[in-house]
Design a protein around this motif. Structure first.
Motif, PDB file in Angstrom:
ATOM      1  N   GLU A  81      -4.586  -3.961   0.534  1.00 54.32           N
ATOM      2  CA  GLU A  81      -3.496  -3.041   0.199  1.00 54.32           C
ATOM      3  C   GLU A  81      -3.721  -1.674   0.829  1.00 54.32           C
ATOM      4  N   ALA A  84      -3.033  -1.964   4.556  1.00 52.73           N
ATOM      5  CA  ALA A  84      -1.592  -2.035   4.823  1.00 52.73           C
ATOM      6  C   ALA A  84      -0.947  -0.662   4.668  1.00 52.73           C
ATOM      7  N   VAL A 184       4.247  -6.109  10.328  1.00 50.50           N
ATOM      8  CA  VAL A 184       3.528  -7.112   9.538  1.00 50.50           C
ATOM      9  C   VAL A 184       2.528  -7.861  10.416  1.00 50.50           C
ATOM     10  N   ILE A 187      -0.598  -5.791  10.853  1.00 53.30           N
ATOM     11  CA  ILE A 187      -1.428  -5.801   9.644  1.00 53.30           C
ATOM     12  C   ILE A 187      -2.163  -7.131   9.516  1.00 53.30           C
TER      13      ILE A 187
END
Length: 204
Positions: A81, A84, A184, A187
Motif C-alpha cells: 500500500e 502504491a 497499475v 506498480i
C-alpha cells in the motif's frame, strides 16, 4: 482566529495556489505578480512568507516531501500500500515530479541564500528514508527475497521517475494507452521485482 493561525492559513493558501500556477504555467509563467493577483494580496504580503521566488520553490518542494513523510508514518498500511501510494503520488501528477526535480537540480547550483532550506529538505528525506529502509527490510524478509534493500529502493525510484518522465512527455502522449492501466502496470512491476531477482541472477 488569532494572528498566528491567520498567518498559517494564508501561508497554506499561498503554497497551494503557487504550486497550481507553477504546474499550469511552468517557471516562466509563475511570477510573484501573478501569484499576488491570483490571491488578491499585495505583493509585499508575499514577502512575509518567503524572501524570493527561489525560496518559494524550495518551500514547495519541502512541503511535498513532508507530506510523503507523514504518509510513510501510517503503520496501519502494509508495504504494498505504501509503495502504491508513493508511485501514484508521482504518476498522477508527473508534471510536478519532473518540474520539482528540475528546479531542485538547478537551485542546487545556482540558488543564493537558500542553503538552509536544502539542509531542511535533506533532513526530511533522511527521516523518511530511515522509515522506508526498515519497512522494506521487513517486507523483503516476509517474502523471502534475497534482493538487497538498496537495490530494491533504487529500482522503485528509477521506475517511478522514469514513468513520470514518459507520462509527462509531449512526444510519447500519442503512444500511450490507458494511463490508469499503465500506472497499475508500473506498480505491479515494482512489486514483482524482488520475486524475480533469483531468476534474473542466473542469467547475469
Amino acid at each position: 482566529m488569532d494572528r498566528q493561525a491567520q498567518f498559517r492559513a494564508r501561508e497554506a493558501l499561498i503554497f497551494q495556489v503557487a504550486e497550481q500556477l507553477l504546474l499550469e504555467n511552468g517557471e516562466a509563467g509563475m511570477t510573484l505578480d501573478a501569484l499576488a493577483a491570483e490571491l488578491d494580496l499585495a505583493k509585499g504580503t508575499l514577502y512575509k512568507h518567503f524572501q524570493s521566488k527561489d525560496e518559494l520553490y524550495m518551500l514547495l518542494i519541502i512541503r511535498n516531501e513532508r507530506m510523503l513523510l507523514e504518509m510513510i508514518k501510517d503503520t496501519d498500511k502494509a508495504f504494498p500500500e505504501h509503495l502504491a501510494f508513493f508511485m501514484l503520488h508521482h504518476l498522477h501528477h508527473p508534471e510536478r515530479t519532473v518540474l520539482f526535480h528540475q528546479i531542485e537540480e538547478r537551485l542546487s547550483t545556482t540558488g543564493v541564500g537558500i542553503q538552509h532550506l536544502f539542509s531542511e529538505l535533506y533532513q526530511v528525506r533522511k527521516q523518511r528514508l530511515r522509515l522506508i529502509i526498515r519497512m522494506t527490510e521487513r517486507y523483503l524478509e516476509s517474502i523471502e527475497s534475497k534482493m538487497p534493500v538498496r537495490d530494491y529502493l533504487a529500482s522503485i525510484w528509477s521506475l517511478t521517475h522514469g514513468a513520470a518522465a514518459i507520462l509527462n512527455s509531449s512526444f510519447y502522449q500519442r503512444y500511450l494507452g490507458s494511463r490508469d492501466t499503465l500506472r497499475v502496470a508500473y506498480i505491479d512491476q515494482a512489486l514483482a521485482l524482488p520475486k524475480q531477482t533469483h531468476a534474473v541472477a542466473q542469467f547475469a
